[in-house]
Motif scaffolding. Structure first.
Motif, short mmCIF file in Angstrom:
data_model
loop_
_atom_site.label_atom_id
_atom_site.label_comp_id
_atom_site.label_asym_id
_atom_site.label_seq_id
_atom_site.Cartn_x
_atom_site.Cartn_y
_atom_site.Cartn_z
N THR A 77 0.83 -1.19 -0.04
CA THR A 77 0.16 -0.03 0.10
C THR A 77 0.87 1.08 -0.05
O THR A 77 0.53 2.20 -0.62
N LEU A 78 2.06 1.45 0.80
CA LEU A 78 2.77 2.14 0.70
C LEU A 78 3.50 2.37 -0.48
O LEU A 78 3.64 3.68 -1.25
N ALA A 79 3.85 1.51 -1.22
CA ALA A 79 4.54 1.56 -2.55
C ALA A 79 3.58 2.21 -3.59
O ALA A 79 3.79 2.93 -4.43
N ALA A 80 2.10 1.75 -3.39
CA ALA A 80 1.57 2.24 -4.55
C ALA A 80 1.12 3.61 -4.41
O ALA A 80 0.74 4.36 -5.33
N ALA A 81 1.03 3.97 -2.89
CA ALA A 81 0.76 5.50 -2.61
C ALA A 81 1.84 6.25 -3.17
O ALA A 81 1.85 7.55 -3.80
N LEU A 82 3.06 5.75 -2.89
CA LEU A 82 4.05 6.69 -3.52
C LEU A 82 4.24 6.88 -5.06
O LEU A 82 4.45 7.85 -5.47
N LYS A 83 3.71 5.74 -5.74
CA LYS A 83 3.78 5.76 -7.27
C LYS A 83 2.86 6.81 -7.56
O LYS A 83 2.63 7.33 -8.91
N THR A 84 1.68 7.07 -6.84
CA THR A 84 0.47 7.76 -7.46
C THR A 84 0.57 9.23 -7.03
O THR A 84 0.25 10.09 -7.81
N LEU A 85 1.36 9.36 -5.87
CA LEU A 85 1.53 11.05 -5.41
C LEU A 85 3.06 11.51 -6.06
O LEU A 85 3.74 10.97 -6.86
N GLY A 86 2.64 12.94 -5.90
CA GLY A 86 3.80 13.67 -6.18
C GLY A 86 5.20 13.48 -5.68
O GLY A 86 4.96 13.39 -4.47
N GLU A 87 6.19 14.38 -6.05
CA GLU A 87 7.40 14.41 -5.59
C GLU A 87 7.22 14.93 -4.14
O GLU A 87 8.49 14.77 -3.29
N VAL A 91 4.07 10.57 2.99
CA VAL A 91 3.04 9.40 3.27
C VAL A 91 3.68 8.90 4.59
O VAL A 91 4.85 8.47 4.73
N VAL A 92 3.03 9.04 5.62
CA VAL A 92 3.23 8.53 6.81
C VAL A 92 2.61 7.08 6.93
O VAL A 92 1.50 7.02 6.84
N VAL A 93 3.46 6.19 7.69
CA VAL A 93 3.04 4.71 7.87
C VAL A 93 2.90 4.81 9.41
O VAL A 93 3.93 4.80 10.09
N ALA A 94 1.67 4.55 9.88
CA ALA A 94 1.75 4.12 11.15
C ALA A 94 1.68 2.50 11.42
O ALA A 94 0.79 1.78 10.86
N GLU A 95 2.70 1.93 12.25
CA GLU A 95 2.72 0.64 12.39
C GLU A 95 2.98 0.17 13.91
O GLU A 95 3.72 0.80 14.48
N LEU A 96 2.05 -0.70 14.24
CA LEU A 96 2.22 -0.90 15.58
C LEU A 96 3.29 -1.87 16.09
O LEU A 96 3.80 -1.95 17.18
N GLY A 106 14.35 -5.19 5.99
CA GLY A 106 15.20 -6.39 5.75
C GLY A 106 14.72 -7.33 4.67
O GLY A 106 14.67 -6.98 3.49
N PRO A 107 14.33 -8.73 5.04
CA PRO A 107 14.32 -9.77 3.88
C PRO A 107 13.06 -9.44 2.96
O PRO A 107 13.05 -9.59 1.74
N LEU A 108 12.18 -8.84 3.45
CA LEU A 108 10.93 -8.52 2.97
C LEU A 108 10.78 -7.34 2.01
O LEU A 108 9.76 -7.40 1.19
N GLY A 109 11.72 -6.58 2.13
CA GLY A 109 11.79 -5.14 1.60
C GLY A 109 11.88 -5.23 0.00
O GLY A 109 11.03 -4.42 -0.69
N ASP A 110 12.33 -6.14 -0.63
CA ASP A 110 12.63 -6.58 -2.01
C ASP A 110 11.07 -6.65 -2.80
O ASP A 110 10.94 -6.19 -3.79
N ALA A 111 10.51 -7.23 -2.26
CA ALA A 111 8.92 -7.56 -2.62
C ALA A 111 8.09 -6.34 -3.09
O ALA A 111 7.62 -6.36 -4.14
N ALA A 112 8.11 -5.43 -2.13
CA ALA A 112 7.28 -3.90 -2.61
C ALA A 112 8.11 -2.99 -3.31
O ALA A 112 7.96 -1.97 -3.53
N GLY A 113 9.56 -3.28 -3.40
CA GLY A 113 10.57 -2.33 -4.02
C GLY A 113 10.93 -1.63 -3.10
O GLY A 113 11.73 -0.42 -3.33
N ARG A 114 11.24 -1.83 -1.71
CA ARG A 114 11.82 -1.04 -0.60
C ARG A 114 11.13 0.35 -0.44
O ARG A 114 11.93 1.20 -0.70
N PRO A 119 12.52 9.07 0.25
CA PRO A 119 12.57 10.05 1.19
C PRO A 119 11.07 10.82 1.54
O PRO A 119 11.14 11.24 2.45
N ARG A 120 10.00 10.22 0.76
CA ARG A 120 8.61 10.79 1.08
C ARG A 120 8.12 10.21 2.30
O ARG A 120 7.04 10.31 2.98
N SER A 121 8.79 8.69 2.58
CA SER A 121 8.03 7.96 3.49
C SER A 121 8.57 8.19 5.02
O SER A 121 9.90 8.66 5.39
N ARG A 122 7.71 8.21 5.81
CA ARG A 122 8.03 8.48 7.28
C ARG A 122 7.23 7.38 7.92
O ARG A 122 5.84 7.09 8.01
#
Length: 224
Positions: A77-87, A91-96, A106-114, A119-122
């Motif tokens: 979802t984060l990757a798709a948001a970044l692709k859709t939004l401007g530079e 995108v703030v991600v809340a994770e418990l 780590g190992p899961l990162g490549d699946a969604a393209g890291r 730099p727009r991710s927080r």
């Protein structure tokens, strides 16, 4: 066929439960320890992509758009948001679960393209409900993909997020003409009614787990 092997576990804060990360070749699965079935799989993320696309397309033309993703999951979802939004977006991600963030680095990162390396991710570690209450008028779009939808699965406290009070908090956290998008494994007429009762206009969209229009049918609510 190769079998899944456990490569990591992560405690769920406040619940006593545990998530398991499994790998089979280049496929990953996240499951809840002690329960059958899986929460998510890297081969089935079409509806997670759609959650971000449907919400972010509505705010992509805004200067400095700021959006919230509730639940990092496998990062799709984060990757798709970044692709859709401007530079100039954020995108703030809340994770418990801190372990989920570690897996995505780590190992899961490549699946969604890291996407966490964009730099727009927080990342905001903690409960998404608390973040909503802290930031009234803070977001142009809010995407909620927590648990299995309106019914909490990993911990009962998540039910609050989908209650009238939780939905009101999400509504207050939106900027003018913002959009709330909610993912679910299936339909829930009672949840649709709760959205309407807090004063939101509601659109329901059926999406498929596979991008090619195959797989299970999932539900996304768009509320304004």
């Amino acid at each position: 066929m190769a079998k899944f092997e456990e490569i990591g576990t992560a405690s769920i804060p406040g619940s006593g439960g545990e998530l398991r990360l499994l790998q089979r070749n280049d496929e990953f699965s996240i499951r809840i320890a002690g329960k059958t079935g899986e929460l998510m799989n890297t081969r089935l993320h079409g509806s997670e992509d759609a959650l971000a696309e449907l919400a972010c397309e509505r705010v992509a033309d805004r200067s400095g758009a700021r959006v919230l993703v509730g639940g990092l999951g496998m990062g799709f979802t984060l990757a798709a948001a970044l692709k859709t939004l401007g530079e100039d977006a954020e995108v703030v991600v809340a994770e418990l679960v801190p372990g989920v963030v570690e897996w995505n680095h780590g190992p899961l990162g490549d699946a969604a393209g890291r996407p966490l390396e964009d730099p727009r991710s927080r990342v905001s570690l903690g409960d998404v409900g608390e973040l909503l209450r802290r930031e009234p008028g803070g977001f142009d779009a809010i995407m909620l993909d927590v648990d299995n939808g309106p019914e909490g699965l990993t911990q009962r406290e998540n039910d609050w997020l989908y209650s009238p009070r939780g939905l009101a908090a999400a509504q207050q956290a939106l900027r003018p003409d913002g959009v709330l998008a909610v993912w679910s494994a299936g339909p829930d007429p009672a949840f649709t009614e709760r959205l309407r009762r807090v004063g939101l206009l509601v659109e329901e969209v059926t999406v498929r787990a596979h991008r090619a229009g195959k797989g299970a049918k999932h539900r996304i609510w768009l509320a304004y």
